[in-house]
Write an enzyme that holds these catalytic residues in place. Sequence first.
Site, PDB file in Angstrom:
ATOM      1  N   LYS C  76       9.130   0.958  -8.028  1.00 20.40           N
ATOM      2  CA  LYS C  76       8.671   0.518  -6.710  1.00 20.40           C
ATOM      3  C   LYS C  76       8.494  -0.995  -6.768  1.00 20.40           C
ATOM      4  O   LYS C  76       8.029  -1.529  -7.781  1.00 20.40           O
ATOM      5  CB  LYS C  76       7.341   1.214  -6.399  1.00 20.40           C
ATOM      6  CG  LYS C  76       6.764   0.944  -5.019  1.00 20.40           C
ATOM      7  CD  LYS C  76       5.449   1.726  -4.817  1.00 20.40           C
ATOM      8  CE  LYS C  76       4.878   1.566  -3.429  1.00 20.40           C
ATOM      9  NZ  LYS C  76       3.634   2.355  -3.252  1.00 20.40           N
ATOM     10  N   SER C 151       3.673   5.186   0.926  1.00 19.65           N
ATOM     11  CA  SER C 151       4.388   3.915   0.908  1.00 19.65           C
ATOM     12  C   SER C 151       5.507   3.877  -0.129  1.00 19.65           C
ATOM     13  O   SER C 151       6.360   2.996  -0.061  1.00 19.65           O
ATOM     14  CB  SER C 151       3.402   2.772   0.624  1.00 19.65           C
ATOM     15  OG  SER C 151       2.872   2.904  -0.684  1.00 19.65           O
ATOM     16  N   SER C 175       0.403   7.799  -1.389  1.00 20.89           N
ATOM     17  CA  SER C 175       1.694   7.102  -1.372  1.00 20.89           C
ATOM     18  C   SER C 175       2.712   7.571  -2.400  1.00 20.89           C
ATOM     19  O   SER C 175       3.876   7.159  -2.346  1.00 20.89           O
ATOM     20  CB  SER C 175       1.476   5.593  -1.536  1.00 20.89           C
ATOM     21  OG  SER C 175       1.020   5.040  -0.332  1.00 20.89           O
TER      22      SER C 175
END
Lengths: 95, 484, 491
Positions: C76, C151, C175
């Site tokens: 990420k 997210s 997330s």
Amino acid sequence: MALEHADVLRAAHLARLGLNDDEAAHYLDDLGRILAMVDQLQTLDTEGVAPLAHPLETTQRLRADEVTEPDRRETFQRCAPAVEQGLYLVPRVVE
Amino acid sequence: MQWETVIGLEVHVQLATRSKIFSGASTAFGAEPNSQACAVDLGMPGVLPVLNEAAVAMAVQFGLGIHAEIPEVSVFDRKNYFYPDLPKGYQTSQMYHPIVGPGEVEITLDDGSIKAIRVHHAHLEEDAGKSLHEDFHGMTGIDLNRAGTPLLEIVSEPDMRSAKEAAAYLKAIHSIVTYLGISDGNMAEGSMRCDVNVSVRPKGQEAFGTRAEIKNVNSFRFVERAIAFEVERQVELLEDGGEVVQETRLFDPERDETRSMRTKEQANDYRYFPCPDLLPVMLDQAYVDHLRDNLPELPADKRARFQKALGLSAYDAGVLSASREMAEFFEQVKDVCGDAKQAANWVQGELAGALNREGLPIQNSPVSAPQLGELVARVIDDTINGKAAKQVFQALWNGEGGSADEVIEAKGLKQVTDTGAIEAMIDQVIADSPAQVAQYRDAEPDKRGKMIGYFVGQVMKASRGTANPQQVNGLLKEKLDALC
Amino acid sequence: MHDKTLTELAAGLAAGEFSSRELTESLLARIERLDGDLNSFITVTPEQALAAADAADAARARGEAGPLTGLPLALKDIFCTTGVRTSAGSKMLDNFVAPYDATVVEKLQAAGTVSLGKTNMDEFAMGSSNENSFYGPVKNPWDGAAVPGGSSGGSAAAVAAGLVPAAMGTDTGGSIRQPAAFCGITGLKPTYGRVSRYGIIAYASSLDQAGPMARTAADCAHLLGAIAGHDLRDSTSVARGVPDYTAELEAPLSGLKIGLPKEYFGEGLDPDVERAVREAIRVYESLGATVREVSLPHTHYAIPAYYVIAPAEASSNLARYDGVRFGHRCDAPADLTDLYKRSRAEGFGEEVQRRILMGTHTLSEGFFDAYYKKAQQVRRLIRQDFLDAFDEVDVLMGPASPTPAFDLGAKKDPVSMYLQDIYTIAINLAGIPGISVPAGIVGGRPAEGRPVGLQILGTHFAEARLLNVAHQFQQATDWHLRRPALAEESL
């Protein structure tokens, strides 16, 4: 607790976010609804409950007093927008 | 109207750790700009603070040194505001649960009495960087080397009643932190800075007046001058029917005045909340006890011991315990010579005078404590007389000779106490001074005492200063009186 | 090779069926071909990846390969990576190249893994749909009209699309788990403090935690073992031994006590999702587990408490982005305040600004007690709910999200978006671990439809148990093996 336009402007100033009036009005609307949702908290009796800052509630480990970080100024300043003579530059600060 | 001054001090002490409070960057003074600002000090994305164990220990030592409560738990909070010298946009500090609780610092007043100044608390926090305003095409340059240097902020109660008391308190704090070795106490380099809260009230009134905060006063002298100016300003204001505004002021040492800092367009709101990157610090009793057991003797204890065990006056004890270096020097001299009072006289007299003249701190004294101790010992055991001692001291000061004994030997200053030798010199002087002997004989007996000085001088001169003056005096009197 | 699990790929590398370079090249080619539309990566790093793959192959040739050597994955774009842009999905950091690696990144490199690049995400991890990225939204590989969740939407989508066998995510309020559920993969949020946060761009420090996202629980177990542990650079990381998370995977579940929080099956739960979750529970019963209803009475205060605490921490954490030392700086600032205000207004997107304003407001004078202190008190009550429940049962189960993936652009109102996280958010407040595993597909043919995630929760540091419970489910079902049509495409 009702939120007012001035509250948004005050928060924006404290947070140094440049908002024009339209943007502030837009956020006022959003934040008003978020705060209305958050205000459910007020319906709960928390008398005598100790605040919990941290999920693990343990003590912290300390580090030994040793210099471990070398001078990496050049590397660090490579991503800086404005430097001169090793200093970060900002518009003149008035004391 | 009679006015009373009320003063409280917030003293910021840079702790003498090697590395910063939350990072492994060096705290050494005077490095190239930003060369000692690591990723944590710069507040780079994703980096995290890790608390320096030595900073905690030093804070606790200070607390123990002022007999403060040491709470089991202390918590770091974030103080949020934007400023270019504050890289993260918040200062990590302790707002609600400081590491040191209420304590007390003793100061000595002019009349020799002791007053206790209460300390409200002391907390750990990180220092900010520096803004350099030289011309960078109208820009300000930011140096973050100092950012993250550990500070202990010591907050007093408003217990001081004069500029002198405030200066004495600041000196007491200075002496405690330097005794403990937790700060170099170097005010010129900013290792100790203070904010002064000053208000005045009509004498006898209990409620405090409105106070002004004078920021960043960085010398003992400036503290006194800043307070003196501020008190005068406030009293004048009030006597003219005005009001004191609660505000922050700056002391300008060049103009010798304080002036209002431009008030920010909106009052700040620091939005303190517990720092989520740092868990609470918990101190167990064993750790605190260990630090307590290893605490050095502190100024107040030392002063009491100097008075009680060594028999020094309150004044001497106070002066000699004021700094760790002074106390250590004195104790060494005392140990070598074996007489505390003589040691005290020499350290405060001859030595202090010479140091003052040259503007030297005692740790840089050209005459070492063992040297001075031996010198004093030679005075005590009558090897030399007082006059010769001064010569020896001067010689040691100038670096002529490694020890007092060497100097005495080389200069032939050993006191002559052999009665026969002294008598021979006296006889010679009497024989060489018929006119003076005649005057002496003709004088009223009560005037003769004064006239003997001439003969003593001549004998001392003949002995090149080495004769024992008391002995000379006694023998001369006998011989001259025999002539009458 | 793109349809294999990490464990299968490890076996293939070990057996010499293919090299890490071959594997890496094939996945890079797949990213090149498919990701233009999917948008799951912000930055792909082919050169670094191939160099790491070659190094891994060389290590293997020397007989120095570990279990993860040569395995490709993605990070990420919130994990700092030396020499590679780390944007946190924000214009603010569009030009930011970190001069250091996150501890997680260091550990993964030390384990010999090969990073293919940095995945898309909601800006500063604030969002539940990945629509808040400066780099544009990510599509759900199952259905291009749907969001991948957020997210960590890019990480979830990349794994689901078969662009990488695994990816790292972070989870502050769901997330990892919610995008894992939306994309039909397995995602684990470890106990707070289990994995170092050093070098992970902070959103809300007392809630953030990194974890693995992969196809199977077994894959997550391998990765968790590599990234967990105390870190001297993160004093909130816990000094506690790291067990072999794969050791207990095969333990039978007979006697397992499962609690179903009644608050997780109430109003607002999509009936299809509920059906899938209840079916999953029946699978567990067939494996010998017992099920009972429990209560987490403060569940409905979790979102309000979270939206005080997280924005408050964020408002402070994001103050460092001021245009001075790194990141976006506005043109020709008139003065210092102008520099701050314009750099920040230009650099931060709308949701980030909203949360900064929210957090600034609730921390400010006169509001602190009513909001922040109150939320922290509620946080304690929420944590206690879980601790009480774990006195009674071994694990809790329920849906990871009240609905399957919703359509892009469907949730314009922030509050309705926030309410999406009703089942995940309390877990972060309590600091306990949670895992989402694929448990069904609703509303379409098998290779279309939208996946459903079963969330399994355990007490602090019960990751090994969670992984065992999840793994046993994956031995009994094949939901985790289902692939979206997109992923079936091969070169």
